[in-house]
Scaffold this active site. Sequence first.
Site, PDB file in Angstrom:
ATOM      1  N   GLU A   1      -6.583   4.882   8.087  1.00  0.00           N
ATOM      2  CA  GLU A   1      -6.585   6.344   7.871  1.00  0.00           C
ATOM      3  C   GLU A   1      -7.446   6.910   7.522  1.00  0.00           C
ATOM      4  O   GLU A   1      -7.913   8.002   7.376  1.00  0.00           O
ATOM      5  CB  GLU A   1      -5.333   6.028   6.699  1.00  0.00           C
ATOM      6  CG  GLU A   1      -4.001   6.427   7.702  1.00  0.00           C
ATOM      7  CD  GLU A   1      -3.146   5.685   6.102  1.00  0.00           C
ATOM      8  OE1 GLU A   1      -3.178   5.492   5.229  1.00  0.00           O
ATOM      9  OE2 GLU A   1      -1.946   4.667   7.536  1.00  0.00           O
TER      10      GLU A   1
ATOM     11  N   SER B   1       4.557  -1.573  10.451  1.00  0.00           N
ATOM     12  CA  SER B   1       5.006  -2.069  10.814  1.00  0.00           C
ATOM     13  C   SER B   1       6.282  -3.329  10.431  1.00  0.00           C
ATOM     14  O   SER B   1       6.910  -3.526  11.060  1.00  0.00           O
ATOM     15  CB  SER B   1       5.856  -1.686  12.398  1.00  0.00           C
ATOM     16  OG  SER B   1       5.379   0.182  12.493  1.00  0.00           O
TER      17      SER B   1
ATOM     18  N   HIS C   1      -9.403   0.844   4.825  1.00  0.00           N
ATOM     19  CA  HIS C   1      -8.072   1.204   6.063  1.00  0.00           C
ATOM     20  C   HIS C   1      -8.430   2.602   7.185  1.00  0.00           C
ATOM     21  O   HIS C   1      -9.017   2.887   7.241  1.00  0.00           O
ATOM     22  CB  HIS C   1      -7.100   2.292   4.817  1.00  0.00           C
ATOM     23  CG  HIS C   1      -5.882   1.875   5.424  1.00  0.00           C
ATOM     24  ND1 HIS C   1      -5.181   2.746   6.582  1.00  0.00           N
ATOM     25  CD2 HIS C   1      -4.786   1.291   5.357  1.00  0.00           C
ATOM     26  CE1 HIS C   1      -3.932   2.344   6.921  1.00  0.00           C
ATOM     27  NE2 HIS C   1      -3.993   1.570   5.458  1.00  0.00           N
TER      28      HIS C   1
ATOM     29  N   GLY D   1       3.112   2.614  11.028  1.00  0.00           N
ATOM     30  CA  GLY D   1       3.346   3.766  10.389  1.00  0.00           C
ATOM     31  C   GLY D   1       4.215   4.240  12.180  1.00  0.00           C
ATOM     32  O   GLY D   1       5.029   4.619  12.130  1.00  0.00           O
TER      33      GLY D   1
ATOM     34  N   ASN E   1       0.925  -1.843   0.051  1.00  0.00           N
ATOM     35  CA  ASN E   1       0.512   0.221   0.184  1.00  0.00           C
ATOM     36  C   ASN E   1       0.844   1.392   0.182  1.00  0.00           C
ATOM     37  O   ASN E   1       1.529   1.657   0.459  1.00  0.00           O
ATOM     38  CB  ASN E   1      -0.719  -0.080   1.024  1.00  0.00           C
ATOM     39  CG  ASN E   1      -2.338   0.858   1.285  1.00  0.00           C
ATOM     40  OD1 ASN E   1      -1.565   2.161   0.644  1.00  0.00           O
ATOM     41  ND2 ASN E   1      -2.147   1.448   2.845  1.00  0.00           N
TER      42      ASN E   1
ATOM     43  N   LYS F   1      -0.288   4.407  -0.650  1.00  0.00           N
ATOM     44  CA  LYS F   1      -0.096   5.468   0.415  1.00  0.00           C
ATOM     45  C   LYS F   1      -0.229   6.482  -0.818  1.00  0.00           C
ATOM     46  O   LYS F   1      -0.623   6.372  -1.171  1.00  0.00           O
ATOM     47  CB  LYS F   1       0.150   5.988   1.918  1.00  0.00           C
ATOM     48  CG  LYS F   1      -0.473   4.356   2.752  1.00  0.00           C
ATOM     49  CD  LYS F   1      -0.079   4.396   4.182  1.00  0.00           C
ATOM     50  CE  LYS F   1      -0.275   3.353   4.879  1.00  0.00           C
ATOM     51  NZ  LYS F   1      -0.095   3.274   6.230  1.00  0.00           N
TER      52      LYS F   1
ATOM     53  N   GLU G   1      -3.948  -4.987  11.083  1.00  0.00           N
ATOM     54  CA  GLU G   1      -4.102  -3.756  11.250  1.00  0.00           C
ATOM     55  C   GLU G   1      -4.029  -3.042  12.657  1.00  0.00           C
ATOM     56  O   GLU G   1      -4.729  -2.131  12.385  1.00  0.00           O
ATOM     57  CB  GLU G   1      -3.683  -2.877   9.727  1.00  0.00           C
ATOM     58  CG  GLU G   1      -4.142  -3.619   8.502  1.00  0.00           C
ATOM     59  CD  GLU G   1      -3.401  -2.047   7.324  1.00  0.00           C
ATOM     60  OE1 GLU G   1      -2.117  -2.650   6.980  1.00  0.00           O
ATOM     61  OE2 GLU G   1      -3.781  -1.243   7.447  1.00  0.00           O
TER      62      GLU G   1
HETATM   63  P1  13P Z   1       3.212   0.534   7.454  1.00  0.00           P
HETATM   64  O1  13P Z   1       4.097  -0.587   7.486  1.00  0.00           O
HETATM   65  O2  13P Z   1       3.759   1.844   7.183  1.00  0.00           O
HETATM   66  O3  13P Z   1       3.204  -0.343   9.214  1.00  0.00           O
HETATM   67  O4  13P Z   1       1.889   1.123   7.391  1.00  0.00           O
HETATM   68  C1  13P Z   1       0.723  -0.382   7.365  1.00  0.00           C
HETATM   69  C2  13P Z   1      -0.229   0.190   6.767  1.00  0.00           C
HETATM   70  O5  13P Z   1      -1.258   0.810   6.802  1.00  0.00           O
HETATM   71  C3  13P Z   1      -0.569  -0.707   5.195  1.00  0.00           C
HETATM   72  O6  13P Z   1      -2.145  -0.680   4.484  1.00  0.00           O
END
Ligand code: 13P
Length: 255
Positions: free
Chosen positions: A102, A218, A100, A178, A9, A11, A172
């Site tokens: 976010e 992560s 997600h 992150g 992903n 983003k 997640e």
């Molecule tokens: P990270 O791997 O940067 O922690 O992000 C995970 C994520 O949100 C994948 O959709």
Amino acid sequence: MRKNIVAGNWKMNTTYQDGLALVSEITNMVQDEVTGPNGVEVVICPPFPFLFAIGKQLPASSRFHLGAQNCSEKESGAYTGEVSAKMLQSVGCEYVILGHSERRQYFREDDELLSQKLKAALAAGLKPIFCVGESLETREADDTFNFISKQLKDGLFHLSNEEFDQVVIAYEPIWAIGTGKTATSAQAQEVHAFIREQIARAYDAEAALNTTILYGGSANAQNARELFSQPDVDGGLIGGASLKSRDFTEIIKSF
Ligand code: 13P
């Protein structure tokens, strides 16, 4: 049967040029280094404007697949700035990430809206990668299982058996996204097993067995092997580490 999947992903990262370079590095490395019985599917989820070009650049093999990071709940029409599931399907997408954290947090996407997005994606022939996961506050209050169970019930389990067959779930935990603070493999396994149990209750044992459940938060080249070795962890949804070709390839090789 469920699959092993590593999805990247991206983003809201990279430019068109950087994205093309990244995907070319990834496909070359994977083709050179991932040989033999590793049947893992690789799903690349770049930003909307790059989907078509990146899809064209993916080798025609059963290994590589294209995914989007979101889609509209509407089918078509006067919805300025929106991207429909059918548009995504028409440029070569096979998957779409929905729910997600976010999107839930920054764009106020709730279970009702996500239910509509799921329906729209499925109607267009896309496979949703549906995300669930608790905040740190919820985990510390010892409410993780209740919370995940509600996200599944309200967001996902309204689907018919046939629709649910198309769905991939990603666990997640928000506190791991992150932050560099990965869930331990035991924490991931515990929630993945719980999700599988909830699927068995809502559908049946076969559906539970056949659903691919990814871990995200992560995940990196160092911890992927341990996470993927858990019986109910079928792969990963990778953020930061999917933007580095070497790291992403190492994660794919962790199977
Ligand atoms: P990270 O791997 O940067 O922690 O992000 C995970 C994520 O949100 C994948 O959709």
